[in-house]
Design a protein around this motif. Structure first.
Motif, PDB file in Angstrom:
ATOM      1  N   ALA A   7       0.839  -1.206   0.000  1.00 50.63           N
ATOM      2  CA  ALA A   7       0.000   0.000   0.000  1.00 50.63           C
ATOM      3  C   ALA A   7       0.868   1.246   0.000  1.00 50.63           C
ATOM      4  O   ALA A   7       1.927   1.277   0.629  1.00 50.63           O
ATOM      5  CB  ALA A   7      -0.932   0.019   1.215  1.00 50.63           C
ATOM      6  N   VAL A   8       0.406   2.268  -0.719  1.00 50.67           N
ATOM      7  CA  VAL A   8       1.051   3.579  -0.750  1.00 50.67           C
ATOM      8  C   VAL A   8       0.167   4.539   0.033  1.00 50.67           C
ATOM      9  O   VAL A   8      -0.995   4.759  -0.314  1.00 50.67           O
ATOM     10  CB  VAL A   8       1.222   4.087  -2.198  1.00 50.67           C
ATOM     11  N   VAL A   9       0.703   5.080   1.119  1.00 51.53           N
ATOM     12  CA  VAL A   9      -0.049   5.959   2.017  1.00 51.53           C
ATOM     13  C   VAL A   9       0.309   7.401   1.687  1.00 51.53           C
ATOM     14  O   VAL A   9       1.482   7.775   1.696  1.00 51.53           O
ATOM     15  CB  VAL A   9       0.283   5.644   3.492  1.00 51.53           C
ATOM     16  N   VAL A  10      -0.696   8.212   1.424  1.00 48.38           N
ATOM     17  CA  VAL A  10      -0.439   9.578   0.956  1.00 48.38           C
ATOM     18  C   VAL A  10      -1.477  10.529   1.523  1.00 48.38           C
ATOM     19  O   VAL A  10      -2.637  10.163   1.732  1.00 48.38           O
ATOM     20  CB  VAL A  10      -0.429   9.605  -0.598  1.00 48.38           C
ATOM     21  N   GLY A  11      -1.057  11.764   1.788  1.00 50.54           N
ATOM     22  CA  GLY A  11      -1.963  12.776   2.296  1.00 50.54           C
ATOM     23  C   GLY A  11      -2.820  13.375   1.192  1.00 50.54           C
ATOM     24  O   GLY A  11      -2.426  13.409   0.024  1.00 50.54           O
ATOM     25  N   ALA A  12      -3.998  13.863   1.570  1.00 55.41           N
ATOM     26  CA  ALA A  12      -4.951  14.389   0.594  1.00 55.41           C
ATOM     27  C   ALA A  12      -4.388  15.586  -0.163  1.00 55.41           C
ATOM     28  O   ALA A  12      -4.629  15.742  -1.369  1.00 55.41           O
ATOM     29  CB  ALA A  12      -6.253  14.778   1.298  1.00 55.41           C
ATOM     30  N   GLU A  13      -3.622  16.448   0.521  1.00 52.60           N
ATOM     31  CA  GLU A  13      -3.080  17.622  -0.161  1.00 52.60           C
ATOM     32  C   GLU A  13      -2.088  17.216  -1.249  1.00 52.60           C
ATOM     33  O   GLU A  13      -2.059  17.805  -2.331  1.00 52.60           O
ATOM     34  CB  GLU A  13      -2.401  18.545   0.850  1.00 52.60           C
ATOM     35  N   THR A  14      -1.303  16.200  -0.989  1.00 52.34           N
ATOM     36  CA  THR A  14      -0.370  15.696  -1.998  1.00 52.34           C
ATOM     37  C   THR A  14      -1.129  15.097  -3.173  1.00 52.34           C
ATOM     38  O   THR A  14      -0.731  15.256  -4.334  1.00 52.34           O
ATOM     39  CB  THR A  14       0.580  14.667  -1.371  1.00 52.34           C
ATOM     40  N   VAL A  15      -2.217  14.410  -2.897  1.00 55.38           N
ATOM     41  CA  VAL A  15      -3.065  13.865  -3.968  1.00 55.38           C
ATOM     42  C   VAL A  15      -3.536  14.979  -4.888  1.00 55.38           C
ATOM     43  O   VAL A  15      -3.509  14.863  -6.118  1.00 55.38           O
ATOM     44  CB  VAL A  15      -4.274  13.108  -3.371  1.00 55.38           C
ATOM     45  N   ARG A  16      -3.937  16.092  -4.283  1.00 54.06           N
ATOM     46  CA  ARG A  16      -4.447  17.215  -5.087  1.00 54.06           C
ATOM     47  C   ARG A  16      -3.323  17.917  -5.855  1.00 54.06           C
ATOM     48  O   ARG A  16      -3.456  18.188  -7.055  1.00 54.06           O
ATOM     49  CB  ARG A  16      -5.178  18.207  -4.172  1.00 54.06           C
ATOM     50  N   LEU A  17      -2.212  18.200  -5.168  1.00 53.11           N
ATOM     51  CA  LEU A  17      -1.130  18.958  -5.796  1.00 53.11           C
ATOM     52  C   LEU A  17      -0.407  18.160  -6.876  1.00 53.11           C
ATOM     53  O   LEU A  17      -0.039  18.696  -7.920  1.00 53.11           O
ATOM     54  CB  LEU A  17      -0.127  19.415  -4.736  1.00 53.11           C
TER      55      LEU A  17
ATOM     56  N   GLU B 145       4.522   8.492   0.629  1.00 51.11           N
ATOM     57  CA  GLU B 145       5.162   9.479  -0.238  1.00 51.11           C
ATOM     58  C   GLU B 145       4.835  10.902   0.221  1.00 51.11           C
ATOM     59  O   GLU B 145       4.954  11.845  -0.540  1.00 51.11           O
ATOM     60  CB  GLU B 145       4.696   9.250  -1.680  1.00 51.11           C
ATOM     61  N   GLY B 146       4.424  11.019   1.474  1.00 55.26           N
ATOM     62  CA  GLY B 146       4.107  12.327   2.019  1.00 55.26           C
ATOM     63  C   GLY B 146       2.670  12.717   1.791  1.00 55.26           C
ATOM     64  O   GLY B 146       1.820  11.852   1.602  1.00 55.26           O
ATOM     65  N   GLY B 147       2.429  13.996   1.814  1.00 53.48           N
ATOM     66  CA  GLY B 147       3.379  15.079   1.910  1.00 53.48           C
ATOM     67  C   GLY B 147       4.046  15.274   3.265  1.00 53.48           C
ATOM     68  O   GLY B 147       3.910  14.427   4.167  1.00 53.48           O
ATOM     69  N   PRO B 148       4.735  16.421   3.375  1.00 56.45           N
ATOM     70  CA  PRO B 148       5.496  16.714   4.583  1.00 56.45           C
ATOM     71  C   PRO B 148       4.673  16.659   5.871  1.00 56.45           C
ATOM     72  O   PRO B 148       5.176  16.198   6.900  1.00 56.45           O
ATOM     73  CB  PRO B 148       6.021  18.131   4.318  1.00 56.45           C
ATOM     74  N   ARG B 149       3.434  17.103   5.834  1.00 56.53           N
ATOM     75  CA  ARG B 149       2.624  17.092   7.056  1.00 56.53           C
ATOM     76  C   ARG B 149       2.320  15.665   7.503  1.00 56.53           C
ATOM     77  O   ARG B 149       2.423  15.340   8.689  1.00 56.53           O
ATOM     78  CB  ARG B 149       1.324  17.873   6.861  1.00 56.53           C
ATOM     79  N   LEU B 150       1.952  14.802   6.542  1.00 54.49           N
ATOM     80  CA  LEU B 150       1.664  13.409   6.893  1.00 54.49           C
ATOM     81  C   LEU B 150       2.922  12.713   7.388  1.00 54.49           C
ATOM     82  O   LEU B 150       2.897  11.994   8.400  1.00 54.49           O
ATOM     83  CB  LEU B 150       1.085  12.668   5.694  1.00 54.49           C
ATOM     84  N   LEU B 151       4.053  12.916   6.704  1.00 49.89           N
ATOM     85  CA  LEU B 151       5.295  12.299   7.143  1.00 49.89           C
ATOM     86  C   LEU B 151       5.659  12.783   8.541  1.00 49.89           C
ATOM     87  O   LEU B 151       6.105  11.995   9.391  1.00 49.89           O
ATOM     88  CB  LEU B 151       6.424  12.596   6.159  1.00 49.89           C
ATOM     89  N   GLY B 152       5.459  14.081   8.793  1.00 47.44           N
ATOM     90  CA  GLY B 152       5.730  14.628  10.125  1.00 47.44           C
ATOM     91  C   GLY B 152       4.900  13.953  11.205  1.00 47.44           C
ATOM     92  O   GLY B 152       5.388  13.713  12.321  1.00 47.44           O
ATOM     93  N   GLN B 153       3.658  13.609  10.888  1.00 47.03           N
ATOM     94  CA  GLN B 153       2.807  12.919  11.859  1.00 47.03           C
ATOM     95  C   GLN B 153       3.328  11.521  12.154  1.00 47.03           C
ATOM     96  O   GLN B 153       3.337  11.084  13.308  1.00 47.03           O
ATOM     97  CB  GLN B 153       1.368  12.860  11.324  1.00 47.03           C
ATOM     98  N   PHE B 154       3.771  10.812  11.118  1.00 48.08           N
ATOM     99  CA  PHE B 154       4.335   9.480  11.335  1.00 48.08           C
ATOM    100  C   PHE B 154       5.622   9.560  12.157  1.00 48.08           C
ATOM    101  O   PHE B 154       5.866   8.724  13.030  1.00 48.08           O
ATOM    102  CB  PHE B 154       4.605   8.789   9.996  1.00 48.08           C
ATOM    103  N   VAL B 155       6.453  10.566  11.878  1.00 46.78           N
ATOM    104  CA  VAL B 155       7.702  10.734  12.620  1.00 46.78           C
ATOM    105  C   VAL B 155       7.407  11.037  14.087  1.00 46.78           C
ATOM    106  O   VAL B 155       7.980  10.426  14.998  1.00 46.78           O
ATOM    107  CB  VAL B 155       8.559  11.851  12.000  1.00 46.78           C
ATOM    108  N   ALA B 156       6.493  11.989  14.335  1.00 48.74           N
ATOM    109  CA  ALA B 156       6.176  12.379  15.708  1.00 48.74           C
ATOM    110  C   ALA B 156       5.593  11.215  16.509  1.00 48.74           C
ATOM    111  O   ALA B 156       5.798  11.113  17.716  1.00 48.74           O
ATOM    112  CB  ALA B 156       5.198  13.554  15.704  1.00 48.74           C
ATOM    113  N   ALA B 157       4.862  10.330  15.816  1.00 45.95           N
ATOM    114  CA  ALA B 157       4.247   9.183  16.486  1.00 45.95           C
ATOM    115  C   ALA B 157       5.205   8.007  16.636  1.00 45.95           C
ATOM    116  O   ALA B 157       4.852   6.986  17.233  1.00 45.95           O
ATOM    117  CB  ALA B 157       3.008   8.734  15.717  1.00 45.95           C
ATOM    118  N   GLY B 158       6.428   8.136  16.088  1.00 50.15           N
ATOM    119  CA  GLY B 158       7.404   7.063  16.187  1.00 50.15           C
ATOM    120  C   GLY B 158       7.053   5.855  15.347  1.00 50.15           C
ATOM    121  O   GLY B 158       7.448   4.728  15.657  1.00 50.15           O
TER     122      GLY B 158
END
Length: 280
Positions: free
Chosen positions: A103-113, A215-228
């Motif tokens: 599965a490829v996990v991606v944020g909605a804003e990245t989908v749009r942009l 594949e992000g975006g940065p906000r989604l990746l940041g959430q995964f990083v912050a959650a460990g």
């Protein structure tokens, strides 16, 4: 493409001893992994293979890797898109990482942009995916709190493998109904308006999707990083300077203590560095 790390014994390789060759080095038998040459897709797939523990068999657990690109001065995109700071070699790695994922996990804003489209089946990886018990193409899993998405787009209306939308229990009910009316499966993975990173990973694993790629975006990746929750980062360093005010590859709240990752491999082609870091 050439391997810079881990360093191999090129003398033995050149002598035909086979040292440093094969799947672990990302080069075919007898090939010099330090030589600058075009790698086959099979060699790339071997070089980026998921750990054997990432799977549905006994004792396995999900493995979440991220794939991002950054300029020398830390920009994750130029004018809102990452394509202009990428390269043909980067796109080959991008395609390979997708071809290995459940599965490829991606944020909605990245989908749009980025104008996301459904993942496609690729003949070069068909046998590998079949042997691993995977569908012909990875599932696209879109994480969104607002569900402000166009469900008539091919990503949702005509995917080879059904697209998932992950959100929270408090997301707008009218948008959840709109998604379901369009035939899109909505997965509740949080108690608030948005999805919780840990529950996103667990919800996908519950569906047999263990080899995860974001594949992000940065906000989604940041959430995964912050959650460990991030196990691995595949970061392409682009030999470009953009200045400006572009985001970093990850943004949002910081973890209490920075988490240490260890360099697993480093490749280079045309001045682009393809690094792979794993949780230390």
């Amino acid at each position: 493409m050439r391997r810079l790390f881990p360093v191999t014994d090129q003398t033995h390789s050149a002598a035909g001893s086979g040292a440093g060759s094969g799947a672990d080095s990302g080069a075919g038998p007898g090939a010099d992994p330090g030589a600058d040459r075009d790698w086959t897709l099979d060699e790339l797939a071997d070089a980026y293979a998921y750990p054997r523990t990432a799977g549905a068999d006994g004792g396995a657990r999900p493995w979440l890797r991220a794939n991002m690109v950054s300029t020398l001065d830390g920009a994750a995109h130029h004018e809102g898109r990452s394509q202009s700071i990428s390269s043909p070699a980067d796109m080959r790695v991008f395609g390979t990482l997708r071809a290995l994922a459940d599965a490829v996990v991606v944020g909605a804003e990245t989908v749009r942009l980025e104008g996301y489209r459904p993942a496609r089946a690729r003949a070069a990886f068909a046998a590998r995916r079949a042997a691993a018990g995977q569908a012909p193409a990875p599932v696209i899993a879109v994480v969104s709190a607002s569900l402000e998405l166009d469900f008539t787009l091919p990503l949702f209306a005509a995917p080879l493998v059904p697209t998932l939308v992950l959100t929270g229990a408090a997301a707008p009910q009218d948008r959840i109904l709109a998604a379901e009316k369009a035939g899109v499966e909505v997965v509740i993975a949080g108690d608030g308006p948005g999805a919780d990173p840990e529950r996103v990973v667990r919800a996908l694993a519950d569906r047999g999707l263990f080899r995860l790629l974001t594949e992000g975006g940065p906000r989604l990746l940041g959430q995964f990083v912050a959650a460990g929750m991030l196990d691995e980062l595949c970061l392409t360093v682009s030999p470009m300077l953009t200045s400006g005010y572009a985001q970093r590859i990850a943004g949002g709240p910081a973890p209490a203590v920075p988490e240490r990752f260890a360099l697993a491999s480093l490749l280079e082609q045309d001045g682009f560095l393809f690094s792979r870091y794993r949780r230390a």
